[in-house]
Design a protein around this motif. Sequence first.
Motif, PDB file in Angstrom:
ATOM      1  N   THR A  94    -116.837   4.488   9.882  1.00  0.00           N
ATOM      2  CA  THR A  94    -118.375   3.290   9.416  1.00  0.00           C
ATOM      3  C   THR A  94    -118.795   2.419  10.246  1.00  0.00           C
ATOM      4  O   THR A  94    -118.693   3.057  11.317  1.00  0.00           O
ATOM      5  N   ALA A  95    -119.454   2.109   9.898  1.00  0.00           N
ATOM      6  CA  ALA A  95    -121.061   1.113   9.930  1.00  0.00           C
ATOM      7  C   ALA A  95    -120.045   0.599  11.833  1.00  0.00           C
ATOM      8  O   ALA A  95    -120.347   0.465  12.741  1.00  0.00           O
ATOM      9  N   GLN A  96    -119.426  -0.261  10.896  1.00  0.00           N
ATOM     10  CA  GLN A  96    -118.293  -1.321  11.833  1.00  0.00           C
ATOM     11  C   GLN A  96    -117.989  -1.233  12.929  1.00  0.00           C
ATOM     12  O   GLN A  96    -117.644  -1.591  13.726  1.00  0.00           O
ATOM     13  N   VAL A 118    -122.474  -3.078  19.542  1.00  0.00           N
ATOM     14  CA  VAL A 118    -124.114  -2.958  19.338  1.00  0.00           C
ATOM     15  C   VAL A 118    -123.771  -3.756  17.108  1.00  0.00           C
ATOM     16  O   VAL A 118    -123.012  -3.916  17.418  1.00  0.00           O
ATOM     17  N   SER A 119    -124.795  -3.918  16.963  1.00  0.00           N
ATOM     18  CA  SER A 119    -124.693  -5.076  15.783  1.00  0.00           C
ATOM     19  C   SER A 119    -124.546  -3.444  14.577  1.00  0.00           C
ATOM     20  O   SER A 119    -124.839  -3.008  15.122  1.00  0.00           O
ATOM     21  N   VAL A 120    -124.282  -3.845  13.703  1.00  0.00           N
ATOM     22  CA  VAL A 120    -124.141  -2.560  12.353  1.00  0.00           C
ATOM     23  C   VAL A 120    -125.439  -2.439  12.034  1.00  0.00           C
ATOM     24  O   VAL A 120    -125.580  -0.800  11.243  1.00  0.00           O
ATOM     25  N   PRO A 165    -114.574   1.351  -0.177  1.00  0.00           N
ATOM     26  CA  PRO A 165    -113.517   1.577   1.005  1.00  0.00           C
ATOM     27  C   PRO A 165    -113.477   2.743   1.400  1.00  0.00           C
ATOM     28  O   PRO A 165    -113.298   2.411   2.946  1.00  0.00           O
ATOM     29  N   GLY A 166    -113.162   3.650   1.149  1.00  0.00           N
ATOM     30  CA  GLY A 166    -113.089   4.695   1.841  1.00  0.00           C
ATOM     31  C   GLY A 166    -113.951   5.284   3.056  1.00  0.00           C
ATOM     32  O   GLY A 166    -114.332   6.619   3.237  1.00  0.00           O
ATOM     33  N   GLY A 167    -115.473   4.957   2.340  1.00  0.00           N
ATOM     34  CA  GLY A 167    -116.320   5.564   3.569  1.00  0.00           C
ATOM     35  C   GLY A 167    -116.763   5.655   4.724  1.00  0.00           C
ATOM     36  O   GLY A 167    -115.388   5.279   5.528  1.00  0.00           O
ATOM     37  N   GLY A 168    -118.315   6.253   4.891  1.00  0.00           N
ATOM     38  CA  GLY A 168    -118.745   5.788   6.929  1.00  0.00           C
ATOM     39  C   GLY A 168    -119.154   6.989   6.500  1.00  0.00           C
ATOM     40  O   GLY A 168    -119.575   7.466   5.743  1.00  0.00           O
ATOM     41  N   PHE A 169    -119.214   7.493   7.708  1.00  0.00           N
ATOM     42  CA  PHE A 169    -120.098   8.451   8.011  1.00  0.00           C
ATOM     43  C   PHE A 169    -120.005   9.605   8.903  1.00  0.00           C
ATOM     44  O   PHE A 169    -118.979   9.646   8.996  1.00  0.00           O
TER      45      PHE A 169
END
Length: 319
Positions: A20-22, A30-32, A55-59
């Motif tokens: 995830t970005a977080q 760093v920031s999102v 919810p289960g996403g991301g890069f």
Amino acid sequence: MRANRLLSILLLLQSRGRLTAQALADEFEVSVRTVYRDIDELSAAGVPVYADRGPGGGFALLDGYRTRLTGMTASEAETLLLAGLPGPAADLGLAEPLAAARLKLLAAVPQAAGEGAARVGDRFHLDPVDWYRRAEPPPHLPAIARAVWGQRRLVIRYESWSATVRRTVDPLGLVLKAGTWYLMARIGDSIRTYKVAKVLDLDVLPDGFAHPAGFDLAAQWQESLQRFARELRRAEAVLRVSPEALPLLDRLGADAAEAVLQAEPDAEGWRRATVPIEGVGHAARLLLGFTDTIEVLEPPALRQALAEGARRVAALYRG
């Protein structure tokens, strides 16, 4: 800095899969918003990274987009990761390069091997510092490590057991022994060992030096240990050791403990053995802690020193 972060993001996605970005923001502090800009730059550079929402996403990277290290097996990758100790690397000022190298290794090996290698840190932890000691790296260790690697001559002010001396040395290698760092350095034709914590200050000279042909740091260290043991324990004592003292024999040193354990016990379990000692005073201080579970038979001077020590202890606590 940003180019390094972009590469690290790519390697993380290769080694861990979807993130995830977080999670990426937390990893690189760093920031999102910065993570989203970095992902856009990777995409613009042709890296096939895509985002899944929910919810289960991301890069993640497209399947098959990997850099493989030909010929490296799972066990080889695990061994390499086990060899990288984060504590000593941090002492040397190499914590970040070690983390980056670990990440690149995980990203480079085939996926099955990488999954097994990534578990090494979760299954094994190596702590080189001995019990009852604090992990305090010497302040000059990173500078000495850079001089070792760059083959730069040093001038050190060193606190030896007898005096403070100043030496010009060729730093050949560093050794970590039971949580303590040692420098092996050349002075003229001789190679000497220095405790890094005893280096009071140093200067790095502009001139370099040629590393000795055929120099083997591990072999030289072992030779130094053997020479130190021979020079340190020149005297001997004859002991009679009870069964109760056997679990605590390591206090006398491994060589003394080995001599006792190899001796045949008598009918009551006592063992008689000749053991090496540093000297009467040092041996007396060690043996007093065994009270009546070890009897010294020889030399008479050690028996006398123990008797005198026992009298002083009794006088201290009498009444």
